[in-house]
Write a protein that holds these residues in place. Structure first.
Motif, mmCIF file in Angstrom:
data_model
loop_
_atom_site.group_PDB
_atom_site.id
_atom_site.type_symbol
_atom_site.label_atom_id
_atom_site.label_comp_id
_atom_site.label_asym_id
_atom_site.label_seq_id
_atom_site.Cartn_x
_atom_site.Cartn_y
_atom_site.Cartn_z
ATOM 1 N N UNK A 1 0.866 -1.175 0.000
ATOM 2 C CA UNK A 1 0.000 0.000 0.000
ATOM 3 C C UNK A 1 0.908 1.231 0.000
ATOM 4 N N UNK A 2 0.594 2.203 -0.851
ATOM 5 C CA UNK A 2 1.406 3.426 -0.877
ATOM 6 C C UNK A 2 0.508 4.632 -1.104
ATOM 7 N N UNK A 3 0.970 5.778 -0.593
ATOM 8 C CA UNK A 3 0.194 7.005 -0.733
ATOM 9 C C UNK A 3 0.647 8.020 0.302
ATOM 10 N N UNK A 4 -0.314 8.772 0.859
ATOM 11 C CA UNK A 4 0.018 9.828 1.823
ATOM 12 C C UNK A 4 0.431 9.188 3.166
ATOM 13 N N UNK A 5 1.620 9.595 3.660
ATOM 14 C CA UNK A 5 2.262 8.879 4.766
ATOM 15 C C UNK A 5 1.388 8.791 6.033
ATOM 16 N N UNK A 6 0.791 9.905 6.458
ATOM 17 C CA UNK A 6 0.069 9.886 7.731
ATOM 18 C C UNK A 6 -1.164 8.994 7.647
ATOM 19 N N UNK A 7 -1.855 9.042 6.523
ATOM 20 C CA UNK A 7 -3.086 8.243 6.405
ATOM 21 C C UNK A 7 -2.778 6.748 6.282
ATOM 22 N N UNK B 1 6.270 -8.961 9.010
ATOM 23 C CA UNK B 1 6.860 -7.796 8.330
ATOM 24 C C UNK B 1 7.276 -8.126 6.914
ATOM 25 N N UNK B 2 7.554 -9.388 6.628
ATOM 26 C CA UNK B 2 7.905 -9.761 5.254
ATOM 27 C C UNK B 2 6.687 -9.857 4.346
ATOM 28 N N UNK B 3 5.514 -9.705 4.937
ATOM 29 C CA UNK B 3 4.286 -9.760 4.128
ATOM 30 C C UNK B 3 3.654 -8.387 3.919
ATOM 31 N N UNK B 4 4.311 -7.361 4.447
ATOM 32 C CA UNK B 4 3.694 -6.030 4.396
ATOM 33 C C UNK B 4 4.711 -4.998 3.906
ATOM 34 N N UNK B 5 4.324 -4.235 2.901
ATOM 35 C CA UNK B 5 5.140 -3.096 2.459
ATOM 36 C C UNK B 5 4.203 -1.894 2.322
ATOM 37 N N UNK B 6 4.244 -1.017 3.322
ATOM 38 C CA UNK B 6 3.402 0.181 3.306
ATOM 39 C C UNK B 6 4.344 1.384 3.192
ATOM 40 N N UNK B 7 4.202 2.156 2.132
ATOM 41 C CA UNK B 7 5.207 3.176 1.821
ATOM 42 C C UNK B 7 4.562 4.571 1.696
ATOM 43 N N UNK B 8 4.957 5.455 2.576
ATOM 44 C CA UNK B 8 4.453 6.836 2.538
ATOM 45 C C UNK B 8 5.156 7.603 1.425
ATOM 46 N N UNK B 9 4.477 7.772 0.303
ATOM 47 C CA UNK B 9 5.098 8.408 -0.866
ATOM 48 C C UNK B 9 5.208 9.924 -0.703
ATOM 49 N N UNK B 10 4.307 10.522 0.057
ATOM 50 C CA UNK B 10 4.361 11.959 0.297
ATOM 51 C C UNK B 10 3.638 12.214 1.608
ATOM 52 N N UNK B 11 3.824 13.413 2.167
ATOM 53 C CA UNK B 11 3.212 13.721 3.458
ATOM 54 C C UNK B 11 2.585 15.088 3.399
ATOM 55 N N UNK B 12 1.343 15.187 3.842
ATOM 56 C CA UNK B 12 0.637 16.477 3.781
ATOM 57 C C UNK B 12 1.427 17.540 4.528
#
Ligand code: FAD
Length: 278
Positions: free
Chosen positions: A230-236, A252-263
């Motif tokens: 999942x990727x998108x706005x970091x805080x949300x 942790x090897x099954x999850x990659x959540x990446x904050x692409x930008x931050x409001x």
């Protein structure tokens, strides 16, 4: 949700660090809020990309300058600029397509208002030149999972589309994409068994809603070994990462959540939240 089989690890395949000055060949408004810029040039000889999340740093010229400041690379390492010299003005963008034969790459750039990247995309036209730095490496994941959960808003749609295009037939893919409205939806192809649900935020500002979180919480995930990106706005994204790890029980090897930008933050460093990935 836990599994008996140990999930495979994502591994980083490094590429030689290279700066290329490329020319804009085409500009296409693919949705009201996104511009596809095609960059080309012989400098793309040897360009490497192979994973869904592969991205480059676009290097922009300083106001009033014709060309970008070139990053200093020594021994395959990005060095600080020498005293008195400016650091390059960079932003991260996904490589949407790479056509090796034509020596072209496409980058889909969101027009979100302020910001050097968004402003440049708004006035991009053929013949303009821009620096492209990287990719530094590719996040390679063996596609051995039974199912994949994908989530994105506009800035991460190029990577979501690449996931969908690269995942093989026979795997289940549950994907959620948040955009402002139906006119911002894109056609996304996949050989996999893909269910893509578009979420419309309407007039709410990008990165201000919990649409992705609610959709992911309510998702009926299959049994077997899964992987979530999942990727998108970091805080949300923070509650989404917590939900996947703590409530769904994914490792942790099954999850990659990446904050692409931050409001409210210019040039957000997407590695800032890496500690949360542990
Ligand atoms: C690995 C990776 C891949 C990425 N791939 C893409 C891609 O393919 N296409 C793409 O468009 N972006 C992509 N991004 C996101 C992009 O790097 C950021 O949106 C970046 O901030 C844009 O730079 P800017 O100069 O326009 O804005 P900045 O100068 O960085 O920010 C200025 C202001 O705009 C806000 N802002 C930044 N982005 C948005 C947005 N999308 N919506 C609303 N407000 C925003 C910031 O919070 C800040 O207040 C990617 C990011 C990463 C880390």
């Amino acid at each position: 949700m836990t599994t008996e089989t140990a999930p495979p690890r994502m591994r980083i395949v490094r590429h030689p660090l290279k700066y290329r000055l490329l020319e804009v060949r085409r500009v296409q408004r693919i949705t009201p809020g996104t511009v596809r810029v095609t960059f080309g040039g012989e400098a793309l000889e040897g360009f490497c990309e192979q994973a869904p999340t592969d991205h480059v740093k676009l290097c922009f010229a300083e106001p009033g300058a014709d060309l970008p400041v070139e990053p200093v690379v020594e021994n395959d390492t990005w060095m600080d600029a020498p005293d008195g010299m400016s650091e390059p003005l960079t932003r991260d963008y996904t490589i949407r397509h790479h056509r090796r034969e034509q020596q072209e790459i496409d980058v889909d750039m969101v027009l979100h208002g302020t910001g050097v990247g968004s402003a440049w995309a708004g006035r991009a036209e053929p013949g303009m030149r821009l620096g492209v730095f990287g990719p530094r490496g590719s996040e390679e994941l063996p596609f051995v999972h039974d199912w994949y959960l994908l989530g994105a808003e506009e800035t991460a749609l190029p990577a979501l589309a690449r996931w969908a295009e690269m995942l093989p037939a026979g795997v289940r893919v549950i994907a959620f994409a948040e955009v402002s409205g139906p006119e911002d939806e894109q056609q996304i192809e996949s050989a996999a068994d893909l269910t893509l649900t578009w979420l419309h935020r309407g007039d709410a500002p990008s990165g201000s809603t919990d649409l992705l979180e609610r959709a992911i919480r309510a998702a009926d995930l299959p049994a077997g070994l899964g992987f979530a990106w999942v990727a998108g706005e970091a805080t949300s994204l923070k509650p989404i990462r917590r939900h996947l790890r703590r409530e769904r029980g994914l490792s942790k090897d099954q999850v990659d959540v990446d904050g692409y930008w931050k409001r409210g933050v210019a040039n957000h460093d997407h590695h800032e939240d890496d500690a949360d990935h542990a």
